[in-house]
Enzyme design. Structure first.
Site, short mmCIF file in Angstrom:
data_model
loop_
_atom_site.label_atom_id
_atom_site.label_comp_id
_atom_site.label_asym_id
_atom_site.label_seq_id
_atom_site.Cartn_x
_atom_site.Cartn_y
_atom_site.Cartn_z
CG HIS A 168 -14.81 0.31 -5.89
ND1 HIS A 168 -15.78 0.10 -5.22
CD2 HIS A 168 -13.71 0.70 -5.22
CE1 HIS A 168 -15.34 0.41 -3.84
NE2 HIS A 168 -13.99 0.96 -3.77
N GLY B 21 4.36 1.68 -1.97
CA GLY B 21 4.85 2.18 -2.85
C GLY B 21 3.67 2.73 -3.62
CG ASP B 22 1.74 5.78 -7.22
OD1 ASP B 22 0.92 5.05 -7.76
OD2 ASP B 22 1.81 6.74 -7.51
CG PHE B 23 -1.36 0.71 -7.05
CD1 PHE B 23 -2.02 1.73 -7.69
CD2 PHE B 23 -2.20 0.26 -5.76
CE1 PHE B 23 -3.48 2.19 -7.50
CE2 PHE B 23 -3.26 0.72 -5.56
CZ PHE B 23 -3.91 1.57 -6.37
CG ASP C 84 -2.09 0.64 0.97
OD1 ASP C 84 -2.16 2.11 0.47
OD2 ASP C 84 -3.38 0.22 1.14
#
Ligand SMILES: C[S@@+](CC[C@H](N)C(=O)[O-])C[C@H]1O[C@@H](n2cnc3c(N)ncnc32)[C@H](O)[C@@H]1O
Length: 346
Positions: free
Chosen positions: A255, A235-237, A209
């Site tokens: 969503h 981290g940033d996905f 996350d």
């Protein structure tokens, strides 16, 4: 008198139209921690409740509040008015006592503190297509929420509350025998990984996350005594690769985003899996005919309020995106209530 099938009735109109009254009574009781206090004392009179909750209204207001909760099935009552003794029902004792690990009130606390007011602007959301929450004037919803430690805690607790039953069901229903590793992308407090590790002793899980969430996930993993098999990564996905694993899960992630980003995330999951690996989306998947899963449709409108461009989707939509991402086959695994796991195999 029984209603004739073709006779009009205002009943449903009034029930739904006044629905926010019922909702606000429950949300207020949760925000007052009424069920937690009742669990501590086992029973309370209306006078006790008035004193413990420091209510400054009339006794009549307290009776109305507690008796409405009784009619809804959230309290039990012996006696009436000044002789009444109230206690929790089995549902509220299990799920709304904050001192029990089965507490799911985090989502209701967030409904009361954030969403109740934001949903007041649903009309504006529909007229403008813009989010109606803290991010009304900004793109970065998660960045904004996570800047405030209280909101970060409230949001992760809310996520745990809404998905707990689904994660437990998924951990027990999904066949993990072929797999050894799992990564939960956007794993929040780490509960999905914890449930999978708890019920499948051979599984090693990673909860991935944004960096501010990692300490919360680590604390939860420690509480469950699973630090040897459940790790965190952050981290940033969108801008970095997600860790490789045999099973990649995204619970209530797709969503949040528009179609282009949904497909990008599914392609990313595909890239992290070996042949035969499984991608799993755990959400309120809407029925293909869009006639039954009203929770999924309301959740989708909630995504308008929260993110502007996010939306919930059907299994048919999921299949189309799985095809674009390159997956071989798909299946739908029903979990609790309106939620399912949409699964795509590489
Ligand atoms: C709606 S919550 C779902 C949490 C959890 N998976 C569940 O099912 O309850 C979305 C999660 O995605 C995480 N997230 C949002 N943007 C992200 C990003 N760019 N990279 C990694 N995680 C992100 C958030 O921090 C949050 O935990």
């Amino acid at each position: 008198m029984e209603q004739q099938p073709n006779q009009p009735s205002p009943e449903n109109i009034m029930k739904i139209g006044t629905g926010f009254w019922a909702s606000k009574i429950l949300l207020t009781a949760v925000s007052f921690q009424l069920f937690t206090k009742l669990a501590e004392k086992a029973t309370m009179s209306a006078k006790d409740v008035k004193e413990v909750l420091k209510l400054n209204c009339t006794d009549r207001n307290v009776y109305d509040f507690l008796d409405a909760l009784t009619v809804f099935g959230f309290l039990k009552r012996d006696g009436i008015l000044d002789t009444a003794i109230y206690s929790n029902t089995i549902d509220t004792d299990t799920f709304l006592d904050k001192n029990k690990p089965s507490y799911i009130g985090g989502i209701l606390e967030m409904m009361n503190n954030r969403l109740y007011a934001f949903w007041g602007s649903l009309g504006e959301g529909l007229l403008t297509g813009l989010p109606q929450n803290e991010a009304k004037r900004s793109e970065d919803f998660f960045g904004l929420i996570y800047r405030d430690p209280e909101k970060l805690k409230e949001f992760t607790n809310a996520m745990s509350g809404i998905q707990m039953g689904n994660f437990m069901a998924f951990a027990q229903k999904f066949d993990f025998t072929k797999y050894k590793t799992l990564v939960d992308v956007g794993g929040s407090a780490g509960l999905l990984s914890i449930m999978v590790a708890k019920h499948n002793p051979h599984m090693h899980c990673t909860s991935f996350d944004l960096p501010p969430v990692e300490p919360i996930a680590n604390a939860t993993i420690q509480q469950f005594g699973l630090s040897d098999r459940v790790k965190t990564a952050s981290g940033d996905f969108f801008s970095m690769p997600i860790p490789n694993a045999d099973v990649v899960v995204m619970g209530n992630i797709l969503h949040d985003w528009n179609e282009e980003n949904k497909i990008a995330l599914m392609k990313k999951a595909y890239g992290a899996l070996p042949a035969g690996g499984a991608f799993v989306a755990i959400e309120g998947i809407i029925d293909d005919e869009r006639k039954q899963n009203v929770f999924g449709m309301m959740m989708s409108l909630n995504m308008l309020i929260e993110t502007g461009t996010g939306f919930d989707y059907t299994f048919a939509d999921f299949n189309r995106w799985a095809d674009i991402a390159g997956f071989q086959s798909t299946m739908l695994l029903p979990l609790t209530g309106p939620s399912s796991a949409a699964i795509a195999y590489k």
